[in-house]
Design an enzyme around this catalytic site. Sequence first.
Site, PDB file in Angstrom:
ATOM      1  N   LYS A  72      -4.897   3.189  -0.767  1.00  0.00           N
ATOM      2  CA  LYS A  72      -5.957   4.157  -1.044  1.00  0.00           C
ATOM      3  C   LYS A  72      -5.510   5.040  -2.192  1.00  0.00           C
ATOM      4  O   LYS A  72      -4.388   5.520  -2.202  1.00  0.00           O
ATOM      5  CB  LYS A  72      -6.151   5.052   0.180  1.00  0.00           C
ATOM      6  CG  LYS A  72      -7.012   4.465   1.245  1.00  0.00           C
ATOM      7  CD  LYS A  72      -7.234   5.539   2.293  1.00  0.00           C
ATOM      8  CE  LYS A  72      -7.645   4.919   3.607  1.00  0.00           C
ATOM      9  NZ  LYS A  72      -7.690   5.914   4.670  1.00  0.00           N
ATOM     10  N   ASP A 126       0.839  -1.197   0.000  1.00  0.00           N
ATOM     11  CA  ASP A 126       0.000   0.000   0.000  1.00  0.00           C
ATOM     12  C   ASP A 126       0.870   1.242   0.000  1.00  0.00           C
ATOM     13  O   ASP A 126       2.079   1.159  -0.190  1.00  0.00           O
ATOM     14  CB  ASP A 126      -0.981  -0.016   1.174  1.00  0.00           C
ATOM     15  CG  ASP A 126      -0.315  -0.525   2.422  1.00  0.00           C
ATOM     16  OD1 ASP A 126       0.811  -0.055   2.691  1.00  0.00           O
ATOM     17  OD2 ASP A 126      -0.888  -1.400   3.102  1.00  0.00           O
ATOM     18  N   MET A 145      -2.569   7.785  13.008  1.00  0.00           N
ATOM     19  CA  MET A 145      -3.685   8.305  12.222  1.00  0.00           C
ATOM     20  C   MET A 145      -4.409   9.424  12.966  1.00  0.00           C
ATOM     21  O   MET A 145      -5.628   9.526  12.921  1.00  0.00           O
ATOM     22  CB  MET A 145      -4.679   7.166  11.894  1.00  0.00           C
ATOM     23  CG  MET A 145      -4.050   6.115  10.992  1.00  0.00           C
ATOM     24  SD  MET A 145      -5.067   4.645  10.793  1.00  0.00           S
ATOM     25  CE  MET A 145      -4.574   3.672  12.205  1.00  0.00           C
TER      26      MET A 145
HETATM   27  N1  SAH Z   1       1.524  -0.637  10.565  1.00  0.00           N
HETATM   28  C1  SAH Z   1       1.958   0.737  10.660  1.00  0.00           C
HETATM   29  C2  SAH Z   1       0.820   1.678  11.002  1.00  0.00           C
HETATM   30  C3  SAH Z   1      -0.181   1.806   9.922  1.00  0.00           C
HETATM   31  S1  SAH Z   1      -1.433   2.965  10.300  1.00  0.00           S
HETATM   32  C4  SAH Z   1       3.060   0.819  11.713  1.00  0.00           C
HETATM   33  O1  SAH Z   1       3.297  -0.142  12.448  1.00  0.00           O
HETATM   34  O2  SAH Z   1       3.703   1.865  11.793  1.00  0.00           O
HETATM   35  C5  SAH Z   1      -0.843   4.399   9.465  1.00  0.00           C
HETATM   36  C6  SAH Z   1      -0.357   5.414  10.466  1.00  0.00           C
HETATM   37  O3  SAH Z   1       0.939   5.078  10.918  1.00  0.00           O
HETATM   38  C7  SAH Z   1      -0.209   6.792   9.892  1.00  0.00           C
HETATM   39  O4  SAH Z   1      -1.431   7.475   9.852  1.00  0.00           O
HETATM   40  C8  SAH Z   1       0.730   7.421  10.887  1.00  0.00           C
HETATM   41  O5  SAH Z   1       0.075   7.790  12.053  1.00  0.00           O
HETATM   42  C9  SAH Z   1       1.638   6.260  11.228  1.00  0.00           C
HETATM   43  N2  SAH Z   1       2.866   6.286  10.435  1.00  0.00           N
HETATM   44  C10 SAH Z   1       3.325   5.331   9.614  1.00  0.00           C
HETATM   45  N3  SAH Z   1       4.517   5.679   9.096  1.00  0.00           N
HETATM   46  C11 SAH Z   1       4.819   6.882   9.608  1.00  0.00           C
HETATM   47  C12 SAH Z   1       5.914   7.764   9.473  1.00  0.00           C
HETATM   48  N4  SAH Z   1       6.947   7.484   8.667  1.00  0.00           N
HETATM   49  N5  SAH Z   1       5.895   8.934  10.142  1.00  0.00           N
HETATM   50  C13 SAH Z   1       4.867   9.237  10.945  1.00  0.00           C
HETATM   51  N6  SAH Z   1       3.808   8.442  11.121  1.00  0.00           N
HETATM   52  C14 SAH Z   1       3.775   7.273  10.474  1.00  0.00           C
END
Ligand code: SAH
Length: 476
Positions: A271, A249, A384
């Site tokens: 998305k 994704d 998020m």
């Molecule tokens: N599985 C992922 C989370 C997915 S939900 C994990 O473990 O990190 C998606 C959310 O993850 C985003 O909305 C944000 O809040 C966070 N996120 C993922 N990568 C990020 C990054 N590089 N910097 C800041 N927030 C991040």
Amino acid sequence: MDYLPVFLNVTGRTALVVGGGETANRKVEFLRRADLAVRVVAPDLEPGLAEAVAAGDIDYCQERFREGHLDGWGVVVAATNDRPVNAAVAEAAQARGVPVNVVDDPELSTFIVPAVVDRSPLVIALGTGGRAPVLARLMRAKLEAFIPAAYGRLAELVGRFRDSVKDRFRDGVARRRFWEDVLDGPIAERVLRGDTVGGERDLAELLESGEEPSDRCEVALVGAGPGDPDLLTVKALRVMQRADVVVHDRLVSPELLDRVRRDAERVFVGKAAGRHSHSQQEINELLVGLARQGKRVLRLKGGDPFVFARGGEELAHLREAGVPFHVVPGVTAALGCAAYAGIPLTHRDHAHAAVLVTGHLRDGVLELPWEALVQPYQTVAVYMGLKGLPQLRDGLIARGLSEATPAALVEQGTTPDQRVIEAPLAELPDRVEAQGARPPCLVLIGEVVGLRGSLQWVGSSAAGSGARTSAFEIDL
Ligand code: SAH
């Protein structure tokens, strides 16, 4: 790539080297490693070259360069310290369509010479398009240390069996699987341990046994980390290098996708323009369908696949369908962002617990276990949480969290575009609004955020050598 990496077939060819100094000598040595007959043209020779001539290893023409010297030569290297002479050689060679290299002068050259790791017949050539030869040499040193000499023997063995394996497995996929079984199993191990004879015997037996190559149909659910490709785990990299197809994704950046096997098929299921291009049900079915085609499926997710990533749902579906799977964890956003923002999630004096929550709005409402989030000595990491940031602030303050609690929003954490917006909780939403932040963003709330002032390292002069990804850090 601004150069096309190729291996030139030089069997029976000859190389002409113009120049008689140290540089020419180094080039002669390089060319001779490829079994080229070498002739040197120069008015005089440095001692090393003179020795090679005396020993009959190379041919020598004691003259100044003229065009006629090029007749019948396969490859030309200009290695004099006289640029006009080098230019004349290059021009004459190019006019005849003969590949020419001018030492340290990519502009005049039609090919450049790579740094080489030689485990013949396994050969690794490294180049930087002439921009940073020292970097290529450093990488070579790393590879030299990493690839045992026995790989040459292994490649030789594979070469000897190539035709018979081709006869036995007409289908390309089956053939690749066979070789993967061999190269990633006990046979290769045996050869690498030094027992080439035993390895050869086992390989012949395996080929004659009529055994089908192992069916590796499976789905690997892999965490790609928060952005910096160097935060991939070694295991993730290994699985990425073997995949037949990758389903990913938007959180998985192009830099990360670059590390997936080059000819793996890529399927984007994220998305698009704010709406789901694939429903979760469609993704589940896609994974099962691809695995049933006998493919090795890589389900690559940003961060960790079990943290706000629906990994559990996808696996439940695979289990129901009887598709084997395994999971490779990744650095989740909270860990990556905290580290790269200089905010320890726990601290003996400030936080004895860290809570990960999602700040995703459902019909404009934030449903959170509020009481659990406003406890003292605790850090809250909100995934998020960009859209619902004002509701988040209001909810926490209404349940008693101090307005002055240090808080930060980390935008595009761990990437070169990382930005951190820091403010007391009450002011954070307005500050973020004013500066305009783009997802993905992670919100961190708690006393530990206050430590950032002294611990911040990314982009600061206090940053150590690991601050930014550099090729020197890639430890294979
Ligand atoms: N599985 C992922 C989370 C997915 S939900 C994990 O473990 O990190 C998606 C959310 O993850 C985003 O909305 C944000 O809040 C966070 N996120 C993922 N990568 C990020 C990054 N590089 N910097 C800041 N927030 C991040």
